[in-house]
Design a protein around this motif. Structure first.
Motif, PDB file in Angstrom:
ATOM      1  N   THR A  68       0.832  -1.197   0.000  1.00 33.86           N
ATOM      2  CA  THR A  68       0.000   0.000   0.000  1.00 33.86           C
ATOM      3  C   THR A  68       0.870   1.251   0.000  1.00 33.86           C
ATOM      4  O   THR A  68       1.885   1.302   0.703  1.00 33.86           O
ATOM      5  CB  THR A  68      -0.919   0.033   1.245  1.00 33.86           C
ATOM      6  N   PHE A  78      -1.399  -2.389  -4.205  1.00 35.67           N
ATOM      7  CA  PHE A  78      -0.757  -3.129  -5.287  1.00 35.67           C
ATOM      8  C   PHE A  78      -0.779  -4.622  -4.981  1.00 35.67           C
ATOM      9  O   PHE A  78      -0.756  -5.030  -3.818  1.00 35.67           O
ATOM     10  CB  PHE A  78       0.707  -2.709  -5.442  1.00 35.67           C
ATOM     11  N   THR A  79      -0.787  -5.404  -6.030  1.00 35.16           N
ATOM     12  CA  THR A  79      -0.605  -6.846  -5.896  1.00 35.16           C
ATOM     13  C   THR A  79       0.630  -7.247  -6.691  1.00 35.16           C
ATOM     14  O   THR A  79       0.928  -6.673  -7.744  1.00 35.16           O
ATOM     15  CB  THR A  79      -1.828  -7.633  -6.400  1.00 35.16           C
ATOM     16  N   SER A  80       1.351  -8.232  -6.193  1.00 31.57           N
ATOM     17  CA  SER A  80       2.535  -8.703  -6.897  1.00 31.57           C
ATOM     18  C   SER A  80       2.170  -9.465  -8.169  1.00 31.57           C
ATOM     19  O   SER A  80       3.031  -9.713  -9.010  1.00 31.57           O
ATOM     20  CB  SER A  80       3.375  -9.593  -5.980  1.00 31.57           C
ATOM     21  N   ALA A  83       2.378  -7.100 -10.971  1.00 31.91           N
ATOM     22  CA  ALA A  83       2.805  -5.802 -10.437  1.00 31.91           C
ATOM     23  C   ALA A  83       1.763  -4.743 -10.774  1.00 31.91           C
ATOM     24  O   ALA A  83       2.070  -3.647 -11.250  1.00 31.91           O
ATOM     25  CB  ALA A  83       4.175  -5.411 -10.999  1.00 31.91           C
ATOM     26  N   SER A  84       0.497  -5.077 -10.531  1.00 32.24           N
ATOM     27  CA  SER A  84      -0.629  -4.229 -10.933  1.00 32.24           C
ATOM     28  C   SER A  84      -1.321  -3.614  -9.727  1.00 32.24           C
ATOM     29  O   SER A  84      -0.984  -3.904  -8.577  1.00 32.24           O
ATOM     30  CB  SER A  84      -1.616  -5.048 -11.762  1.00 32.24           C
ATOM     31  N   ILE A  85      -2.294  -2.775  -9.997  1.00 33.81           N
ATOM     32  CA  ILE A  85      -3.044  -2.067  -8.954  1.00 33.81           C
ATOM     33  C   ILE A  85      -4.436  -2.662  -8.861  1.00 33.81           C
ATOM     34  O   ILE A  85      -5.114  -2.860  -9.875  1.00 33.81           O
ATOM     35  CB  ILE A  85      -3.131  -0.565  -9.271  1.00 33.81           C
ATOM     36  N   GLN A  86      -4.886  -2.947  -7.649  1.00 28.94           N
ATOM     37  CA  GLN A  86      -6.223  -3.490  -7.473  1.00 28.94           C
ATOM     38  C   GLN A  86      -7.136  -2.584  -6.638  1.00 28.94           C
ATOM     39  O   GLN A  86      -8.305  -2.900  -6.459  1.00 28.94           O
ATOM     40  CB  GLN A  86      -6.175  -4.883  -6.859  1.00 28.94           C
ATOM     41  N   ARG A 109      -8.052  -5.814 -11.621  1.00 24.38           N
ATOM     42  CA  ARG A 109      -6.716  -5.235 -11.509  1.00 24.38           C
ATOM     43  C   ARG A 109      -6.464  -4.380 -12.736  1.00 24.38           C
ATOM     44  O   ARG A 109      -7.102  -4.566 -13.775  1.00 24.38           O
ATOM     45  CB  ARG A 109      -5.645  -6.331 -11.429  1.00 24.38           C
ATOM     46  N   TYR A 141       9.100  -3.224  -8.661  1.00 22.24           N
ATOM     47  CA  TYR A 141       8.882  -4.651  -8.850  1.00 22.24           C
ATOM     48  C   TYR A 141       9.887  -5.199  -9.863  1.00 22.24           C
ATOM     49  O   TYR A 141      10.330  -4.485 -10.773  1.00 22.24           O
ATOM     50  CB  TYR A 141       7.464  -4.916  -9.362  1.00 22.24           C
ATOM     51  N   TYR A 155       6.728   2.321  -9.665  1.00 18.00           N
ATOM     52  CA  TYR A 155       5.656   3.268  -9.373  1.00 18.00           C
ATOM     53  C   TYR A 155       6.219   4.343  -8.449  1.00 18.00           C
ATOM     54  O   TYR A 155       6.845   4.023  -7.431  1.00 18.00           O
ATOM     55  CB  TYR A 155       4.485   2.597  -8.663  1.00 18.00           C
TER      56      TYR A 155
END
Length: 539
Positions: A68, A78-80, A83-86, A109, A141, A155
């Protein structure tokens, strides 16, 4: 209210209602939507720590850490996985269910990557990245391709900006595709009205193209060229990707296969229950480079904020048709200036209505005087119609002679009304879509959100009563027989019709029309007093 004014206003509202309906255009016949396999990614609960990832789920048996980043304006999760945003929550805006506004739909995502090497697309959206660097406003990432090439995705955020930076470093690639795949979440209570404003945007060479949901195909379509920016929006919020390198093309699509509905104040085109109805996918393809850099805006459709970005993002704000946009911008600036000294936007609307009444008083005076003169000529015109009923040419000549003799122009009463038509449409665009009115309170426990309709419908009813009173005052009592009867019937019908039309309009728009009617009522007394006529003559 004279006959020409009634006809003019009716035409205005017919055009308005038709425009609302055609905003969505004609969609293809509805078919069963294609079901996508859902991603097995859980949405994270709020994370209080800025640095420590939390394990919340698995993907193919592998743990998925979340990270976060908190700034003054939003919280990003973020989620690994890819490497995207949810999750993107905007701290300055309240959600209808409480808490902060969420821009990413549940379970989705976004900001996924496709690397093109040797003309082969490598989709990284389902690959698991590792965090190799972490600070309060920056996260890096890393992922290693089967070729041995290492990808770094970075990011970086600023504490007081809705804009953040993304960069992807890879030493060997032909092209790179960045994808906004989630669309935007619905944020408003009135889903049907909100649905009209969902869509995709793209700017090439300073010219912005806006695609509504119904105009988008389910097959990706776009254009080649150097793209300024692409984005998705709903009624009040925007997500835009701004490339900082040379681009090759863009494409956009929607996911719902049938009619998406919406576009009517009364839900005459109900929104589909398909959860993918508002989902728009954007893909931006860049040319070959070792480092791919982008700026991303995720925030309000606030004209001032977007104008200050320097990328032309303000073109995403709906300000009406192109030919009235300059008027809308002027009015919006006046609104914002007034709000600096008047904290209540409801009072701002009342003051603005008064200002417009004063500005247009000379035009309205001409219109009312012309209407009075035409009403007073009715007996003479009826005599001429009887005298020359079999000779239209002589009738026309006689009528024009009478107009010249009395110094009356039939068009002088309509011209001021025509001039004010773009004013009305500009105000409609502003009062219906400006985010400044979202959640803006006028009177506690009554109108607590000027962007929503009056929950008790009291304001539209008061407006209808005011219209009835105004029309009674504007009657001139010179007509006889059937015309007088028709005028009296219209004085009852028009307020009822307008009340019905305005029932579910935003309270800010109804407040403007109500107060404008009050000021017009006072203006009528002034004009009739100057002409030596009684204020009320309708029997």
């Amino acid at each position: 209210m004279d006959k020409k004014s009634i006809i003019g206003i009716v035409l205005i509202f017919l055009i308005l209602i038709l425009w609302q309906s055609i905003l969505m255009r004609y969609a293809p016949k509805k078919v069963e939507p294609k079901k996508e396999v859902p991603q097995q990614v859980e949405v994270a609960p709020p994370i209080e720590s800025k640095n420590a990832p939390t394990i919340v789920g698995t993907h193919h048996g592998v743990s998925l850490p979340l990270d976060t980043i908190d700034t003054q304006l939003f919280r990003v999760i973020f989620t690994s996985l890819g490497a995207s945003i949810q999750s993107i929550k905007l701290k300055q805006y309240k959600a209808i269910e409480g808490g902060w506004v969420e821009l990413i739909p549940t379970g989705k995502r976004t900001l996924n990557d496709v690397v093109i090497i040797d003309n082969k697309e490598i989709d990284l959206s389902n690959e698991i990245f590792n965090v190799v660097e972490r600070s309060p406003n920056r996260i890096v990432y890393e992922f290693v391709l089967t070729s041995g090439d290492t990808i770094h995705k970075v990011y970086e955020f600023q504490d007081s900006s809705y804009m953040f930076d993304i960069s992807l470093d890879i030493s060997n690639s032909d092209k790179y595709k960045i994808i906004w795949n989630s669309g935007l979440a619905s944020t408003e209570k009135n889903k049907d009205m909100e649905l009209r404003y969902f869509g995709g945007l793209a700017t090439l060479g300073g010219i912005t193209v806006v695609k509504s949901l119904s105009s988008l195909d389910t097959v990706p379509k776009g254009e080649p060229g150097d793209i300024d920016w692409v984005g998705v929006k709903n009624k009040y919020f925007l997500a835009a990707i701004i490339p900082r390198i040379e681009t090759d093309s863009y494409s956009m699509k929607r996911f719902a296969l049938g009619s998406v509905g919406g576009g009517c104040a009364y839900g005459c085109m109900p929104s589909t229950k398909d959860p993918e109805a508002t989902r728009v996918k954007l893909a931006l393809v860049t040319k070959s480079n070792k480092s791919y850099n982008f700026k991303v805006y995720t925030g309000p459709l606030d004209y001032d904020i977007l104008s200050s970005s320097g990328f032309g993002l303000q073109n995403a704000c709906y300000l009406g048709w192109k030919w009235i946009t300059p008027i809308s911008r002027l009015f919006l600036k006046i609104f914002l200036v007034l709000h600096r000294v008047i904290p209540n936007y409801g009072v701002v609307i009342i003051v603005f209505s008064f200002i417009l009444t004063i500005v247009f008083f000379p035009l309205s005076k001409i219109s009312q005087k012309s209407a009075i003169a035409m009403q007073q000529l009715q007996p003479k015109l009826q005599e001429l119609q009887k005298k020359y009923k079999d000779d239209p040419k002589k009738l026309n000549q006689a009528m024009m002679s009478l107009y010249r003799k009395r110094g009356v122009s039939p068009l002088s009463g309509c011209l001021p009304l025509i001039i004010q038509i773009p004013i009305f449409f500009a105000l409609y665009a502003i009062l219906d879509t400006t985010i400044a009115l979202r959640g803006a309170m006028f009177i506690p426990h009554w109108i607590e959100d000027l962007s929503q309709h009056d929950p008790y419908f009291a304001l539209p009813i008061l407006m209808g009563i005011m219209m009835f009173v105004q029309q009674k005052v504007q009657g001139f009592g010179v007509m006889g027989g059937q015309q007088a009867s028709q005028q009296k019937m219209m004085s009852y019908f028009m307020p009822i019709m307008f009340t019905f039309i305005f029932l579910r309009f935003p309270a800010g728009l109804v407040l403007y029309w109500f107060t404008y009617n009050i000021f017009s009522f006072i203006q009528t007394y002034i004009v009739k007093g100057q002409m030596g006529l009684p204020a009320q003559e309708v029997k």
